[in-house]
Write a protein that holds these residues in place. Structure first.
Motif, short mmCIF file in Angstrom:
data_model
loop_
_atom_site.label_atom_id
_atom_site.label_comp_id
_atom_site.label_asym_id
_atom_site.label_seq_id
_atom_site.Cartn_x
_atom_site.Cartn_y
_atom_site.Cartn_z
N TRP A 1 0.87 -1.19 -0.04
CA TRP A 1 0.01 0.07 0.02
C TRP A 1 0.82 1.43 -0.15
O TRP A 1 0.69 2.25 -0.75
N ARG A 2 2.09 1.15 0.80
CA ARG A 2 2.88 2.41 0.81
C ARG A 2 3.55 2.53 -0.47
O ARG A 2 3.48 3.89 -0.80
N VAL A 3 4.07 1.89 -1.15
CA VAL A 3 4.70 1.91 -2.31
C VAL A 3 3.78 2.58 -3.38
O VAL A 3 4.16 3.49 -4.23
N GLY A 4 2.58 1.88 -3.45
CA GLY A 4 1.57 2.44 -4.25
C GLY A 4 1.34 3.91 -3.99
O GLY A 4 0.89 4.73 -5.00
N LEU A 5 1.11 4.18 -2.70
CA LEU A 5 0.71 5.77 -2.44
C LEU A 5 1.76 6.62 -2.96
O LEU A 5 1.34 7.61 -3.39
N HIS A 6 3.05 6.35 -2.85
CA HIS A 6 4.08 7.19 -3.23
C HIS A 6 4.01 7.29 -4.76
O HIS A 6 4.59 8.61 -5.29
N GLU A 7 3.74 6.21 -5.33
CA GLU A 7 3.70 6.08 -6.72
C GLU A 7 2.72 7.15 -7.47
O GLU A 7 3.18 7.85 -8.53
N ALA A 8 1.50 7.19 -6.76
CA ALA A 8 0.45 7.98 -7.06
C ALA A 8 0.79 9.25 -6.94
O ALA A 8 0.48 10.18 -7.84
N LEU A 9 1.25 9.56 -5.90
CA LEU A 9 1.42 11.04 -5.21
C LEU A 9 2.48 11.48 -6.14
O LEU A 9 2.63 12.82 -6.83
N ASP A 10 3.49 10.81 -6.71
CA ASP A 10 4.82 11.37 -7.55
C ASP A 10 4.24 11.50 -8.88
O ASP A 10 4.89 12.19 -9.70
N ASP A 11 3.00 10.82 -9.18
CA ASP A 11 2.48 11.00 -10.48
C ASP A 11 1.57 12.24 -10.62
O ASP A 11 0.79 12.36 -11.56
N GLY A 12 1.34 12.84 -9.43
CA GLY A 12 0.66 14.10 -9.16
C GLY A 12 -0.93 13.65 -8.89
O GLY A 12 -1.78 14.62 -9.34
N GLN A 13 -1.33 12.50 -8.58
CA GLN A 13 -2.83 12.36 -8.25
C GLN A 13 -2.86 12.64 -6.88
O GLN A 13 -2.22 12.65 -5.85
N ARG A 14 -4.39 13.11 -6.88
CA ARG A 14 -4.73 13.38 -5.42
C ARG A 14 -5.47 12.28 -4.61
O ARG A 14 -5.85 11.40 -5.34
N ALA A 15 -4.90 12.07 -3.49
CA ALA A 15 -5.13 10.96 -2.54
C ALA A 15 -6.58 11.18 -2.05
O ALA A 15 -7.01 12.14 -1.28
#
Length: 217
Positions: A152-166
């Protein structure tokens, strides 16, 4: 037959349609669907936390390949991931504590060391920050493990690095911004970590109820 999505967006009958969907939730956490997350490149937002009790909606989320989500669930039948723990060496532990306790982690590290000794583990794992009450009372790690959190943590950082809103999705009966303690242990850990990471990045979590999410699936 009228397409399901048109029913969702119709002004009339929307409340009834949503109520019908809710009755299909069978109450099993995660609906027994194994899901390791799916971060869709260039998506505008990413579902970072979801209440697994809404299993019918969860199944729709996992099957919709347009939806970006780093949420993770490993059911009992997933022998490769269920019950596994992710050990934290000193470097990984320091990195985790720096996120969770930026003001100072000396006290937190001592608590983690005590919990590690209590469960007779060689190294700490995410359980020490996710489930401290369980470890203190039962003197053992939870049977479902904590390896899911690393995924989950790795996916969160991947999404945030891509500019996605959590996006944190919560049950319709309450809002976690005012009743945080009503979140389950796992979702509480997700929200706490994501909030700290986003604060460090100058952002913040956005919230949506299950009912608000349904039309998008």
């Amino acid at each position: 037959e009228k397409p399901r999505k048109l029913e969702y967006f119709a002004a009339t009958g929307l409340r009834a349609a949503l109520a019908t969907e809710l009755t299909k939730d069978d109450g099993r956490v995660g609906g027994e669907v194994s899901f390791a997350g799916r971060v869709v490149p260039r998506a505008q937002w990413c579902i970072a936390s979801f209440p697994g009790i809404h299993s019918y909606v969860w199944q729709k989320l996992t099957k919709n390949e347009r939806i970006s989500s780093n949420c993770v669930f490993f059911p009992i039948g997933d022998k490769q991931n269920y019950g596994k723990h992710f050990d934290l060496d000193d470097k990984k532990l320091q990195a985790l504590l720096a996120v969770l306790y930026p003001e100072g982690s000396a006290g937190a590290k001592q608590r983690i060391e005590r919990l590690t000794q209590a469960v007779k583990a060689k190294l700490p794992c995410y359980c020490m920050t996710l489930y401290p009450d369980i470890l203190s009372k039962q003197r053992r790690k939870p049977e479902w493990g904590c390896q899911w959190f690393e995924c989950w943590r790795v996916g969160l950082h991947e999404a945030l690095d891509d500019g996605q809103r959590a996006i944190v999705v919560y049950q319709d009966v309450y809002d976690p911004r005012s009743t945080f303690d009503l979140l389950g242990n796992s979702q509480r850990g997700e929200v706490e970590y994501a909030a700290k990471v986003l604060k460090n990045r100058g952002g913040e979590i956005q919230y949506a109820s299950v009912n608000e999410l349904r039309p998008l699936l």
